[in-house]
Design an enzyme around this catalytic site. Structure first.
Site, PDB file in Angstrom:
ATOM      1  N   THR A  77       0.830  -1.194   0.000  1.00  0.00           N
ATOM      2  CA  THR A  77       0.000   0.000   0.000  1.00  0.00           C
ATOM      3  C   THR A  77       0.869   1.250   0.000  1.00  0.00           C
ATOM      4  OG1 THR A  77      -1.667  -1.173   1.286  1.00  0.00           O
ATOM      5  CG2 THR A  77      -1.796   1.217   1.295  1.00  0.00           C
ATOM      6  N   ARG A 119     -12.875  -8.878  -2.190  1.00  0.00           N
ATOM      7  CA  ARG A 119     -12.227  -8.497  -0.932  1.00  0.00           C
ATOM      8  C   ARG A 119     -11.808  -7.033  -0.977  1.00  0.00           C
ATOM      9  NH1 ARG A 119      -7.011  -6.304   0.938  1.00  0.00           N
ATOM     10  NH2 ARG A 119      -6.737  -7.034   3.085  1.00  0.00           N
ATOM     11  N   GLY A 136      -9.775  -4.130   1.573  1.00  0.00           N
ATOM     12  CA  GLY A 136      -9.003  -3.938   2.789  1.00  0.00           C
ATOM     13  C   GLY A 136      -9.294  -2.609   3.459  1.00  0.00           C
ATOM     14  N   THR A 187      -1.909  -5.514   7.281  1.00  0.00           N
ATOM     15  CA  THR A 187      -2.982  -6.477   7.071  1.00  0.00           C
ATOM     16  C   THR A 187      -4.308  -5.768   7.320  1.00  0.00           C
ATOM     17  OG1 THR A 187      -1.526  -8.239   7.864  1.00  0.00           O
ATOM     18  CG2 THR A 187      -3.867  -8.740   7.706  1.00  0.00           C
TER      19      THR A 187
END
Length: 357
Positions: free
Chosen positions: A221, A249, A251, A274
């Protein structure tokens, strides 16, 4: 009365905690602008990263600082600086954002991004988009040209087309290194390997190995926080997610309060790690809350969330942050984080490994 600790002493204490801060100078000499950048946190060891790779990333981080400095030093807004820096990182195949993003399990690049203005608390975010060259620019369009905060998938792409946001073909985002990472991950999990995306050519006969390992074990990221001369802060974050992620998905990066947050009354934060843990903790907003309501310094707040809360939960990653007074800080609980900071009248800092200045 005890003798005050020196700035180098305070900096050393910060490094022991896995983070680094630029101490706020006296009020009369506070920086007119301040900027911090990250390009992902994770397993980054000096022993496994070649000198060439290290030099390449340091040069990319310096270039990112240059882009932001060019905006802020001319009196530009924190919001403009954030977008300009993130766009450059999205176009750089070194990073897992935009071009160079990782692939999903079905062989697609699905991109997320968010941007937030600390002066107004307005925010824009996009998730699961595939055909937009610079997701951060689409996120800003959502913030400024729609009544919404978040748009996803085809709807977000349609909105972008209506607003003239630049498109890109799937081949623009492709890098061989990311594709090979996907294949390795799918093989490890016994999952089928999808066909190569159109327009990228056949697979090379010989594939370089070795130095790609550190990159495969990090969270790529990218993010930027800035404070302009008007005293406003802003934050932006962009990502390709995680290798071989399941369909749909999303995040923490586009989740306001989790991976991205900005408020002139406290601070601006961008996270990397994460995402599921960052969402559960509301990491970015929690750092700002500890500054705005908890009475903690920016570095204390970042360390409390990353070194204590995130670590206790079993999560990993880091944050960069800038306070309303121009103080800069970062904190991470991994072995490294691509990171850089600069402030008016101060020497820029570029670092990768834990324990660096």
């Amino acid at each position: 009365m005890p003798r005050p600790r020196s700035a180098p002493f305070l900096l050393a204490l910060s490094l022991l905690a896995g983070g680094c801060t630029t101490q706020a100078p006296p009020a009369s000499t506070k920086p007119g602008w301040a900027l911090a950048v990250h390009g992902g946190a994770g397993v980054m060891d000096r022993e496994t990263m070649s000198a060439e790779t290290e030099a390449t990333y340091r040069a990319a981080l310096n270039a990112a600082l240059d882009r932001g400095t060019a905006v802020l030093d001319k009196g530009g807004s924190a919001l403009d600086a954030v977008e300009a820096v993130v766009r450059g990182l999205e176009d750089d195949p070194l990073f897992n954002a935009g071009r160079g993003a990782v692939f999903t399990a079905d062989g697609r690049n699905e991109l997320d991004a968010a941007i937030m203005d600390g002066a107004t608390l307005k925010a824009g975010a996009v998730a699961g988009i595939t055909g937009i060259r610079n997701p951060i620019t689409l996120a800003r369009a959502v913030m400024e040209q729609s009544p919404h905060v978040m748009m996803i998938g085809q709807g977000a792409e349609r909105f972008g087309a209506e607003k003239g946001v630049e498109k890109a073909d799937p081949s623009w985002f492709f890098t061989e290194k990311r594709w090979q990472s996907l294949k390795r991950s799918l093989k490890e999990h016994g999952l089928p390997i999808p066909p190569r995306p159109p327009g990228v050519g056949p697979e090379p006969a010989a594939l370089a190995q070795g130095d790609g390992l550190p990159e495969d074990r990090k969270f790529g990221t990218v993010g930027v926080v800035a404070r302009d001369r008007a005293g406003h802060v802003a934050a932006g974050t962009s990502t390709g997610g995680t290798t071989a992620k399941l369909w749909g998905r999303v995040g923490d990066s586009p989740i306001i309060g989790a991976g991205t947050y900005a408020d002139d009354k406290s601070c601006a934060v961008s996270g990397t790690g994460t995402g599921e843990y960052f969402i559960r903790l509301g990491v970015a907003r929690e750092v700002c809350n500890l500054v705005g309501y908890g009475g903690k310094s920016l570095q204390q707040a970042a360390d409390a969330v990353i070194q204590k809360q995130l670590t206790a939960l079993g999560g990993d990653g880091g944050v960069i942050a800038v306070a309303a007074d121009g103080t800069l800080a970062w904190s991470f609980n991994t072995s490294g984080m691509y990171r850089a900071m600069a402030a008016e009248g101060q020497k820029p800092v570029v670092a990768i490994f834990k324990g660096e200045r």
